[in-house]
Design an enzyme around this catalytic site. Structure first.
Site, PDB file in Angstrom:
ATOM      1  N   ASN A  11       0.857  -1.185   0.000  1.00  8.11           N
ATOM      2  CA  ASN A  11       0.000   0.000   0.000  1.00  8.11           C
ATOM      3  C   ASN A  11       0.895   1.237   0.000  1.00  8.11           C
ATOM      4  OD1 ASN A  11      -1.886   1.975   0.430  1.00  8.11           O
ATOM      5  ND2 ASN A  11      -2.492   1.285   2.470  1.00  8.11           N
ATOM      6  N   TRP A  12       1.004   1.866  -1.178  1.00 15.33           N
ATOM      7  CA  TRP A  12       1.913   3.015  -1.308  1.00 15.33           C
ATOM      8  C   TRP A  12       1.279   4.321  -0.840  1.00 15.33           C
ATOM      9  CZ3 TRP A  12       4.450   1.848  -6.781  1.00 15.33           C
ATOM     10  CH2 TRP A  12       5.281   0.719  -6.642  1.00 15.33           C
ATOM     11  N   LYS A  13       0.045   4.242  -0.384  1.00 13.10           N
ATOM     12  CA  LYS A  13      -0.640   5.406   0.199  1.00 13.10           C
ATOM     13  C   LYS A  13      -0.397   6.655  -0.659  1.00 13.10           C
ATOM     14  CE  LYS A  13      -0.384   3.225   4.716  1.00 13.10           C
ATOM     15  NZ  LYS A  13      -0.521   3.362   6.134  1.00 13.10           N
ATOM     16  N   HIS A  98      -9.995   0.982   4.734  1.00 11.91           N
ATOM     17  CA  HIS A  98      -8.716   1.235   5.402  1.00 11.91           C
ATOM     18  C   HIS A  98      -8.950   2.245   6.524  1.00 11.91           C
ATOM     19  CE1 HIS A  98      -4.654   2.522   6.263  1.00 11.91           C
ATOM     20  NE2 HIS A  98      -4.244   1.420   5.658  1.00 11.91           N
ATOM     21  N   GLU A 174      -5.832  -5.041  10.782  1.00 13.17           N
ATOM     22  CA  GLU A 174      -4.865  -3.970  10.994  1.00 13.17           C
ATOM     23  C   GLU A 174      -5.239  -3.175  12.245  1.00 13.17           C
ATOM     24  OE1 GLU A 174      -2.772  -2.751   7.113  1.00 13.17           O
ATOM     25  OE2 GLU A 174      -4.655  -1.677   7.168  1.00 13.17           O
ATOM     26  N   GLY A 180       1.683   2.348  10.983  1.00 11.62           N
ATOM     27  CA  GLY A 180       2.618   3.468  10.903  1.00 11.62           C
ATOM     28  C   GLY A 180       3.323   3.799  12.204  1.00 11.62           C
TER      29      GLY A 180
HETATM   30  P1  PGA Z   1       2.235   0.429   7.749  1.00 11.12           P
HETATM   31  O1  PGA Z   1       0.829   0.602   7.057  1.00 11.12           O
HETATM   32  O2  PGA Z   1       2.852  -0.827   7.228  1.00 11.12           O
HETATM   33  O3  PGA Z   1       3.014   1.661   7.353  1.00 11.12           O
HETATM   34  O4  PGA Z   1       1.997   0.368   9.222  1.00 11.12           O
HETATM   35  C1  PGA Z   1      -0.018  -0.505   6.867  1.00 11.12           C
HETATM   36  C2  PGA Z   1      -1.311  -0.034   6.275  1.00 11.12           C
HETATM   37  O5  PGA Z   1      -1.737   1.086   6.592  1.00 11.12           O
HETATM   38  O6  PGA Z   1      -1.937  -0.739   5.491  1.00 11.12           O
END
Ligand code: PGA
Length: 254
Positions: A11-13, A98, A174, A180
């Protein structure tokens, strides 16, 4: 029915700009294709690059997904993208629910369920994200929270639009405090939650849906070996660690 296979979702957000995302992809295109031979791999870039990356990957096993979709098919929905449009652009999957979208766009479980239906209807694989907040975790509310987040799925059983075909669904557990933060949830807690998720979804008797359960939240090369020991786990949804290619490769190769 539950199918076993390890997969990696990147997930490159909104980490890249349009140009830097293309550069990152081009720099590692061959590497991504190689990795996609070893493991099931789905990249979730910004919307702007879905069509291009999908075209570039069309002759390979590398798949491209969208980070979100609209809960509507079409119409006066400024700034939204339909599941069908994304499918036509070459998307294979879409993330729905998400925690960052739940938080920023105020998406609730009803709306997210509409997105799941849009996604299935358009032939996209939905990746449903669920997880509790730190407060809920501390107050022993984790199971109550994920039960609520999963509950709409049972409606699919009696929906004639869906229950006559075969579908696949990914559920990414999650916990919000792990996303994060650099700290994953404990292995025991993840294990417990995955067991619950499996139990809840199996109780819906959605025989036409094959589901897989992923973990997401600060997945890194440091903790991956331990995470891979969790037998119920079918894969990972990876944010920050997926925009560093060496780190991402290490996670897959570990
Ligand atoms: P992260 O994000 O690996 O940076 O914690 C995971 C996500 O938000 O899907």
């Amino acid at each position: 029915m539950k199918k076993k296979s390890l997969c990696y979702l990147a997930n490159w957000k909104m980490y890249f700009s349009y140009n830097t995302e293309i550069l990152f992809f081009k720099d590692h295109q061959k590497d991504f294709l190689d990795l996609a031979h070893k493991a099931e791999l789905i990249l979730f870039p910004s919307f702007l690059n879905i069509a291009y990356f999908s075209k570039e990957s069309s002759q390979s096993t590398l798949k491209i997904g969208a980070q979100n979709i609209s809960d509507h098919k079409q119409g006066a929905f400024t700034g939204q993208l339909s599941a069908q449009s994304l499918k036509e652009c070459g998307a294979f999957a879409t993330i729905v629910g998400h925690s960052e979208c739940r938080e920023v766009n105020k998406e609730n479980d009803e709306l997210i369920f509409e997105k799941i239906k849009e996604s299935l209807g358009a032939g996209l694989l939905p990746v449903l994200c669920i997880g509790e907040s730190l407060k809920e975790y501390e107050q022993n509310q984790s199971i109550i929270r994920i039960t609520k987040q999963l509950t709409h799925l049972k409606i699919l059983k009696n929906d004639p639009l869906f229950n006559t075909k075969k579908y696949e669904l990914f559920i990414a557990y999650e916990p919000l405090f792990a996303i994060g933060s650099g700290v994953t949830a404990s292995i025991d807690h993840i294990q417990l939650m995955l067991q619950e998720i499996e139990k809840i979804v199996l109780s819906f008797e959605l025989d036409f849906i094959t589901f897989r359960i992923l973990y997401g939240g600060s997945v890194s090369s440091t903790c991956i070996k331990e995470l891979k020991e969790i037998s119920l786990l079918d894969g990972f949804l990876i944010g920050k660690s997926s925009i560093n290619f060496a780190e991402f490769k290490k996670i897959i190769d570990s």
